[in-house]
Design an enzyme around this catalytic site. Structure first.
Site, PDB file in Angstrom:
ATOM      1  N   ARG A   1       0.630  10.840  -0.719  1.00 17.63           N
ATOM      2  CA  ARG A   1      -0.388  11.163  -1.716  1.00 17.63           C
ATOM      3  C   ARG A   1      -0.930  12.564  -1.466  1.00 17.63           C
ATOM      4  NH1 ARG A   1      -4.551   6.380  -2.053  1.00 17.63           N
ATOM      5  NH2 ARG A   1      -2.584   5.287  -2.116  1.00 17.63           N
TER       6      ARG A   1
ATOM      7  N   ARG B   1      -3.233   8.390   3.534  1.00 20.29           N
ATOM      8  CA  ARG B   1      -2.837   7.366   4.498  1.00 20.29           C
ATOM      9  C   ARG B   1      -1.539   7.723   5.219  1.00 20.29           C
ATOM     10  NH1 ARG B   1       0.614   3.443   4.492  1.00 20.29           N
ATOM     11  NH2 ARG B   1       0.333   1.590   5.736  1.00 20.29           N
TER      12      ARG B   1
ATOM     13  N   ALA C   1       0.842  -1.198   0.000  1.00 24.24           N
ATOM     14  CA  ALA C   1       0.000   0.000   0.000  1.00 24.24           C
ATOM     15  C   ALA C   1       0.875   1.245   0.000  1.00 24.24           C
ATOM     16  CB  ALA C   1      -0.911  -0.002   1.227  1.00 24.24           C
ATOM     17  N   CYS C   2       0.255   2.361  -0.331  1.00 24.32           N
ATOM     18  CA  CYS C   2       0.920   3.660  -0.327  1.00 24.32           C
ATOM     19  C   CYS C   2       1.593   3.879   1.026  1.00 24.32           C
ATOM     20  CB  CYS C   2      -0.120   4.754  -0.580  1.00 24.32           C
ATOM     21  SG  CYS C   2       0.548   6.428  -0.533  1.00 24.32           S
ATOM     22  N   PRO C   3       2.816   4.330   1.052  1.00 27.04           N
ATOM     23  CA  PRO C   3       3.623   4.906  -0.014  1.00 27.04           C
ATOM     24  C   PRO C   3       4.629   3.933  -0.634  1.00 27.04           C
ATOM     25  CG  PRO C   3       4.659   5.425   2.056  1.00 27.04           C
ATOM     26  CD  PRO C   3       3.411   4.604   2.373  1.00 27.04           C
TER      27      PRO C   3
END
Length: 190
Positions: free
Chosen positions: A156, A152, A15-17
């Site tokens: 982003r 999150r 998942a991000c990042p």
């Protein structure tokens, strides 16, 4: 015609990042002009990697989806095309954001995570505009209002903050700690 890929980076399940972080590290190992294929399952990687490539001068060639895996193709920029990756300068901590919300400050929190992430927990009263939709929805926002951008992990939202600033928004702040560290009031839509 077949695209020549010089290296493949597996980011499935991350998942991000992490897809951007690993892409950045891998790009440093490539020669200018070489093509990196990044395979990710995080839907947010679509907007994240396109935005990262644009900010750094690398050429985002394209995307194809194969059974839930997003295959991104990025060509490493030549030295003359590369840009230093700048971080958005106006930030606040989650504690500062909670204090401002509790005080009733006039601000709008925009959550740029994907809809599923938002549905499972978001700041009370926040507005959901995924990063990949933000540019197309700018007309819905008032450039003179005060916005705090959250995601999150702060990456982003950094990209979204830069996009808003470049689009003429003057009062934008990035919540750098993101929802992964948020301890304030939340609500769900599931």
């Amino acid at each position: 015609m077949t695209l020549q890929v010089d290296r493949t980076l597996e980011c499935e399940g991350l998942a991000c990042p992490l897809p951007v972080v690993r892409t950045k590290k891998t790009m440093e190992e490539l020669l200018a002009g070489q093509v990196l294929e990044v395979r990710a399952t995080d839907k947010g990687s679509v907007a994240d990697l396109q935005s990262w490539a644009k900010r750094t001068g690398h050429h985002y060639i394209g995307l194809k989806e194969e059974k839930g895996v997003y295959c991104h193709y990025i060509r490493k920029a030549h030295l003359s095309e590369a840009k230093d990756e700048a971080r958005f300068p106006h930030t606040l901590t989650n504690e500062e954001l909670a204090r401002r919300l509790d005080a009733g400050d006039q601000l709008t929190v925009i959550d740029v995570r994907e809809p599923a992430e938002y549905a499972f927990g978001h700041i009370v009263g926040s507005l959901s505009i995924p990063l990949g939709e933000l540019e197309g929805r700018l007309a819905q926002l008032d450039p003179s209002e005060s916005y705090v951008i959250v995601c999150r992990s702060g990456n982003r939202s950094d990209m979204a903050s830069q996009l808003l600033k470049e689009s003429g928004f003057t009062n934008v702040t990035n919540a750098v700690q993101g929802m992964s560290a948020w301890t304030g009031k939340t609500e769900q839509q599931v």
